[in-house]
Every structure is written in structure tokens, then in C-alpha cells.
Design an enzyme around this catalytic site. Structure first.
Site, short mmCIF file in Angstrom:
data_model
loop_
_atom_site.label_atom_id
_atom_site.label_comp_id
_atom_site.label_asym_id
_atom_site.label_seq_id
_atom_site.Cartn_x
_atom_site.Cartn_y
_atom_site.Cartn_z
N ASP A 93 -4.77 8.26 3.26
CA ASP A 93 -5.53 7.68 2.19
C ASP A 93 -6.42 8.81 1.39
OD1 ASP A 93 -5.50 4.78 2.28
OD2 ASP A 93 -5.56 5.22 4.37
N ASP A 118 1.04 -1.22 -0.08
CA ASP A 118 0.01 0.10 -0.02
C ASP A 118 0.89 1.04 0.13
OD1 ASP A 118 -1.28 2.28 1.34
OD2 ASP A 118 -3.08 1.07 1.56
C1 RNT Z 1 -5.39 -0.02 6.16
C2 RNT Z 1 -5.07 -0.66 4.96
C3 RNT Z 1 -6.56 -1.56 4.34
C4 RNT Z 1 -7.63 -0.66 4.35
C5 RNT Z 1 -8.77 -1.19 3.57
C6 RNT Z 1 -10.02 -0.64 4.15
O1 RNT Z 1 -4.33 0.82 6.35
O2 RNT Z 1 -4.77 0.00 3.91
O3 RNT Z 1 -6.04 -1.79 3.04
O4 RNT Z 1 -7.26 0.75 3.88
O5 RNT Z 1 -8.58 -2.54 3.91
ZN ZN Z 2 -4.50 -0.70 1.85
#
Ligand code: RNT
Ligand code: ZN
Length: 409
Positions: free
Chosen positions: A287, A250
Site C-alpha cells: 500500500d 485492489d
Molecule cells: C486490505 C484491503 C482493504 C483495506 C482498507 C483499509 O488489504 O485492501 O481495502 O486496505 O479497507
Molecule cells: Zn483495498
């Protein structure tokens, strides 16, 4: 596309029509949770686990009908192959405790996917639950807590197998747990051992690898768990390698000066498949909606220059509650697509030859020349071919007025 445009790219050995084809066939997994600030349909618990959607923009979707209506509005403006990324708390039928889920509880989602010709990806929801004890789930000291989440993950995988069978398309099941500590740990290894053992127990269920891939998502810290994350990058990298799972990166889950783009080539050398959550952190894992910035561009560049499309699960992971949530999805997806188009229009062969020859002047020169090329026209052509209008702002405004604003929230 104008002949002139094709000619300009040809000078650099690039065929813009091939670039479009490449991007068209790369499925993008669209996170359902952007549309309701990760509330889900179980509505039992508020969001916990160190993640937060901030902002009070009105009209958020409150149920399956509203959420899929909003999703359809967004899908109208996003070209190419798509999947919807579901979380377990988005059960659509005969709601049961999440530890008990099966594909039956996602019946209407499966129909939705079929009707809209899209795939599905799946996530067990290991947060927003009273079974998240002391910010721990799979790594908990309490066996009952661990078993609850093990069961939830196994049932998520089983449900995903059934979904894949029905859609005749692979499902990625992504495991992310928020487990961590607010203050410096006295003992790290015990929690990590718990997580490892729990994952082993999940994998005791021999899932069908033709139907499902399982990824594990690492993280560096979350709100309230600032000092220690059990599922760190090294932890999951090793675990994924040892158990033939997919490592998921991520873009918001590393130290702010660390780039996911730099990690991709290493993973591609050791893993048959990788997975990405494209996201935009602002000072922390906030995010924010994707922008067409340098880091997103470089992530997409890596996928293209390494021919990694067939080996990559590409998803988006952002959730902004301060703007129209449908626009958020479209804007983020469009920026991702623009980055993919730009990456596909870059003469990587020329650039890497110049690197090999040590001609760094040529690299800088080429990079400048490439910026002058009309990539926007190729993007517009792509939208046209997909029968998608370029402008969406007024349409979504109208949808907000006609549909969303009637919700009275
Ligand atoms: C959290 C992660 C995860 C979530 C989602 C909603 O830090 O990034 O992927 O954002 O599963
Ligand atoms: Zn994520």
C-alpha cells in the site's frame, strides 16, 4: 490552453478539452484512513487483519477535527469530483460499538460532505477488533463471532442508505474481511462455506439498490495469513456474479506478476459495475502511495478505452505513515488524475484499428509519437480551470508547521 497544444492532439483525432471534461466528472474516492494510519476514532484496538501502515512520521490526526482539517488541506489540491471513503471505525458522533452503528454516528461526516460538496463511500471495519478471532470474522467457526460481523455489515449498509439519501448520491459499501490462515489449511471449503452463508445473511437485508451498491474485495494473502485467504478472487467473483454485487479489485491483492489492468475488460463483459482500489504494492501488498507507473497507467487506459467511467467506482487505497500524510493523499490522487488525463489523450481508436489490421509496426510507432505529445499542458490546464495551484509542497509544509506540528505527537 495553447492553440498549438490543441492542434497537436487534433492530428490524432483527440480533443483535449473533452479529455479534461471526462476526467473532471469521474469521482475519485479518497481514503480517510491515509491520514491516521487506519487508527480510526474508536481507538480501542490496534491494527490487525494482516494489513500494516509503516513509518513514524509525526503529527498524525487523532480525532475528527484534526482528520477533517487535514483532509480539507488535501482536497484543496485535488481537482475534480470527489468522495471521502470512510471506514466504520471513523464514527464521528456518540460513539457506539461498531456492530451498533447507524448514520447518526456519522452526523458530522455527513455535514462535512455537504459543506465540501463531496460524496461518501463506506466500509465496514472487519479488523482491528477483539471480535477478530483467530484471524477470522465472517468465516469464523464460532457462530457468535459470525453474527457479530454480520450485524456490523448489515448496519453499515443501513447507515449507508441513510447517508445516500441525505447526500442524494449513491454510496458504495465495500466488504473486505481479512479472514485467512498462516499455515496451509486442512480444510478450505468449510471456511468458505461459512463466509458464503454469512454474506447470504447480510444480503437477507434487502438494501435499496438505488441508494447503495455493495462490493466485495478479494485478496491473495496478508501478513500473518500468508497461506490461505478465505475471500479469494474466485470466491468473490462468483459470489458477486450470483448476487448482483460489484467485484472490487485492489491493485495490491494479486500475485505480483498478475495485472489488474488485464482483468478489467473481462469484468466489464459480465458485470454492470466494477470497483477499484488503486494502490501500489512493492513486493507485497504494501500500500505505497500511487506513482505514475505503467500499471496505474494501464488500469486507467482500460477505463477510458472501454468507456467504463459510468460503470466504475474508482477509489484509492494506500496508507503510508513514513511521509506527511496530507502530501501522501495529494501525490497519490494527482498521479491517478495524471494517468486518467493521459489515458483520455490517447487515440485508442487509431490504436485498435491498427491492431485489427495487424499493423503492429504502426502500434509501436503511434505509441512513441503519443509520448511526445504535451499531456502535461492539458493537466495544467485542468488544474487552472479548477482553480487549483499546481505546486502544493510549500503550502502543505506551511500547514504542517502552522497546524499539524502543534499537535505534539
Ligand atoms: C486490505 C484491503 C482493504 C483495506 C482498507 C483499509 O488489504 O485492501 O481495502 O486496505 O479497507
Ligand atoms: Zn483495498
Amino acid at each position: 490552453m495553447r492553440e498549438e497544444v490543441v492542434k497537436k492532439f487534433k492530428e490524432f483525432g483527440i480533443n483535449p478539452n473533452e479529455a479534461i471534461e471526462k476526467v473532471r466528472n469521474m469521482p475519485i474516492s479518497i481514503q480517510c484512513w491515509q491520514l491516521d494510519d487506519i487508527d480510526g476514532f474508536l481507538k480501542a484496538e490496534s491494527l490487525t487483519g494482516g494489513i500494516q501502515s509503516t513509518g513514524n512520521y509525526p503529527f498524525k490526526a487523532r480525532n475528527f477535527e484534526e482528520l477533517t482539517s487535514d483532509l480539507k488541506e488535501a482536497l484543496k489540491f485535488i481537482p475534480g469530483k470527489k468522495k471521502v471513503n470512510l471506514h466504520a471505525i471513523y464514527e464521528s458522533d456518540d460513539l457506539v460499538d461498531r456492530s451498533e452503528i447507524s448514520a447518526k454516528n456519522f452526523r458530522r461526516w455527513i455535514e462535512f460532505a455537504k459543506e465540501n460538496n463531496i460524496g461518501i463511500d463506506f466500509n465496514p471495519t472487519c479488523f482491528a477488533s477483539e471480535m477478530l478471532k483467530d484471524n477470522l470474522t465472517l468465516s469464523s467457526y464460532d457462530e457468535n463471532v459470525r453474527n457479530y460481523w454480520i450485524k456490523h455489515c448489515v448496519n453499515s449498509i443501513k447507515a449507508s442508505e441513510d447517508i445516500a439519501r441525505e447526500l442524494n448520491q449513491k454510496v458504495l459499501v465495500n466488504i473486505w474481511v481479512p479472514d485467512g490462515l498462516k499455515e496451509s489449511p486442512s480444510n478450505r471449503i468449510e471456511l468458505r462455506k461459512n463466509l458464503k452463508n454469512s454474506l447470504d445473511k447480510i444480503l437477507d437485508y434487502k438494501f435499496d439498490r438505488n441508494l447503495v451498491d455493495v462490493s466485495v474485495e478479494s485478496k491473495v494473502f496478508g501478513i500473518g495469513v500468508e497461506s490461505f485467504t478465505v475471500g479469494s478472487f474466485e470466491f468473490y467473483l462468483s459470489y458477486a456474479k450470483e448476487n448482483n454485487l460489484v467485484p472490487l479489485l485492489d491493485m495490491g491483492h494479486f500475485h505480483p506478476t498478475e495485472n489488474v489492468s488485464d482483468k478489467i475488460s473481462s469484468l466489464l463483459l459480465f458485470f454492470p459495475k466494477i470497483a477499484l482500489h488503486t494502490s501500489r504494492g512493492v513486493r507485497w501488498d504494501s500500500d505505497h502511495v500511487l506513482k505514475l507507473n505503467d500499471e496505474l497507467q494501464e488500469v486507467c487506459d482500460e477505463l477510458i478505452k472501454n468507456d467504463a467511467f459510468d460503470r466504475t467506482y474508482l477509489a484509492m487505497d494506500f496508507f503510508d505513515g513514513s511521509i506527511n500524510r496530507v502530501d501522501a493523499l495529494i501525490i497519490g490522487a494527482r498521479n491517478l488524475i495524471k494517468a486518467l488525463i493521459k489515458a483520455s489523450l490517447t487515440p485508442w481508436k487509431l490504436l485498435s484499428e491498427a491492431q485489427k489490421e495487424g499493423d503492429h509496426t504502426k502500434i509501436l510507432y503511434l505509441q512513441e509519437k503519443i509520448r511526445e505529445l504535451p499531456w502535461e499542458e492539458v493537466y495544467e490546464e485542468y488544474l487552472k480551470e479548477e482553480n487549483i495551484k499546481n505546486d502544493f509542497y510549500e503550502d502543505v509544509k506551511k500547514y504542517e508547521k502552522d497546524v499539524m506540528s502543534k499537535r505534539g505527537n
